[in-house]
Design a protein around this motif. Structure first.
Motif, mmCIF file in Angstrom:
data_model
loop_
_atom_site.group_PDB
_atom_site.id
_atom_site.type_symbol
_atom_site.label_atom_id
_atom_site.label_comp_id
_atom_site.label_asym_id
_atom_site.label_seq_id
_atom_site.Cartn_x
_atom_site.Cartn_y
_atom_site.Cartn_z
ATOM 1 N N LEU A 24 72.246 88.671 21.639
ATOM 2 C CA LEU A 24 71.537 88.859 22.644
ATOM 3 C C LEU A 24 70.346 87.640 22.501
ATOM 4 C CD1 LEU A 24 69.694 91.992 20.441
ATOM 5 C CD2 LEU A 24 70.828 92.164 22.416
ATOM 6 N N TYR A 26 66.458 85.706 22.894
ATOM 7 C CA TYR A 26 65.314 85.869 22.987
ATOM 8 C C TYR A 26 64.333 84.548 23.523
ATOM 9 C CZ TYR A 26 66.451 89.497 19.316
ATOM 10 O OH TYR A 26 66.104 90.820 18.209
ATOM 11 N N ALA A 51 60.272 91.385 17.037
ATOM 12 C CA ALA A 51 60.104 91.088 18.132
ATOM 13 C C ALA A 51 59.810 92.424 18.652
ATOM 14 C CB ALA A 51 61.012 90.571 17.598
ATOM 15 N N SER A 52 60.232 92.116 19.620
ATOM 16 C CA SER A 52 59.862 93.200 20.400
ATOM 17 C C SER A 52 60.748 93.009 22.311
ATOM 18 C CB SER A 52 58.394 93.474 20.719
ATOM 19 O OG SER A 52 58.336 94.494 21.683
ATOM 20 N N LYS A 53 60.900 94.462 22.694
ATOM 21 C CA LYS A 53 61.862 94.436 24.000
ATOM 22 C C LYS A 53 60.561 94.577 25.096
ATOM 23 C CE LYS A 53 65.390 96.157 26.367
ATOM 24 N NZ LYS A 53 67.094 97.600 26.392
ATOM 25 N N TYR A 58 64.090 90.520 25.273
ATOM 26 C CA TYR A 58 63.224 90.370 24.135
ATOM 27 C C TYR A 58 62.590 88.905 24.331
ATOM 28 C CZ TYR A 58 66.923 94.095 23.079
ATOM 29 O OH TYR A 58 67.910 95.296 22.663
ATOM 30 N N TYR A 59 61.658 89.623 22.940
ATOM 31 C CA TYR A 59 60.770 88.513 23.145
ATOM 32 C C TYR A 59 60.601 88.149 21.469
ATOM 33 C CZ TYR A 59 56.938 91.554 23.628
ATOM 34 O OH TYR A 59 56.544 92.867 23.686
#
Length: 114
Positions: A24, A26, A51-53, A58-59
């Motif tokens: 993944l 980010y 973290a979030s999407k 993703y970030y």
């Protein structure tokens, strides 16, 4: 397969960059690390705390950069008197003079009976 929260910075342009965890990728911004004493560099590892999407991918929202301390906050927290006396020297002198003049005013009022 267990999820890992340890990421490695693969790209960095001074303000933002990319990091990978497994397969993944980010997006990472400087602000997620707090007030750190040095800028992140390519190859640094960090722990993702939050973290979030989004539709872009993703970030990272909050993270801790391994081996890089965070500066202490300059704002004092605590009781009111502690905060009043913990400022710079000029503020302490001015506050002390105001406090003493009020105290002397009360003493004169009660001692003279006016």
């Amino acid at each position: 397969m267990a999820l890992s929260n340890v990421a490695k910075i693969t790209e960095w342009d001074g303000v933002q960059g990319k990091a990978v965890v497994g397969n993944l990728e980010y997006s990472v911004y400087i602000g997620v690390f707090g007030d750190i004493i040095r800028m992140p560099i390519v190859g640094d590892t960090f722990i993702i705390e939050k973290a979030s999407k989004s539709k872009e991918g993703y970030y990272v929202i909050k993270a801790t950069l391994d081996g890089v301390p965070v500066r202490r906050s300059k704002k004092s927290k605590g009781p009111l008197l502690f905060r009043l006396f913990s400022g710079n020297r000029a503020q302490r002198i001015i506050f002390s003079l105001v406090f003493l003049s009020i105290a002397l005013g009360f003493m004169l009022k009660f001692c003279t009976g006016r």
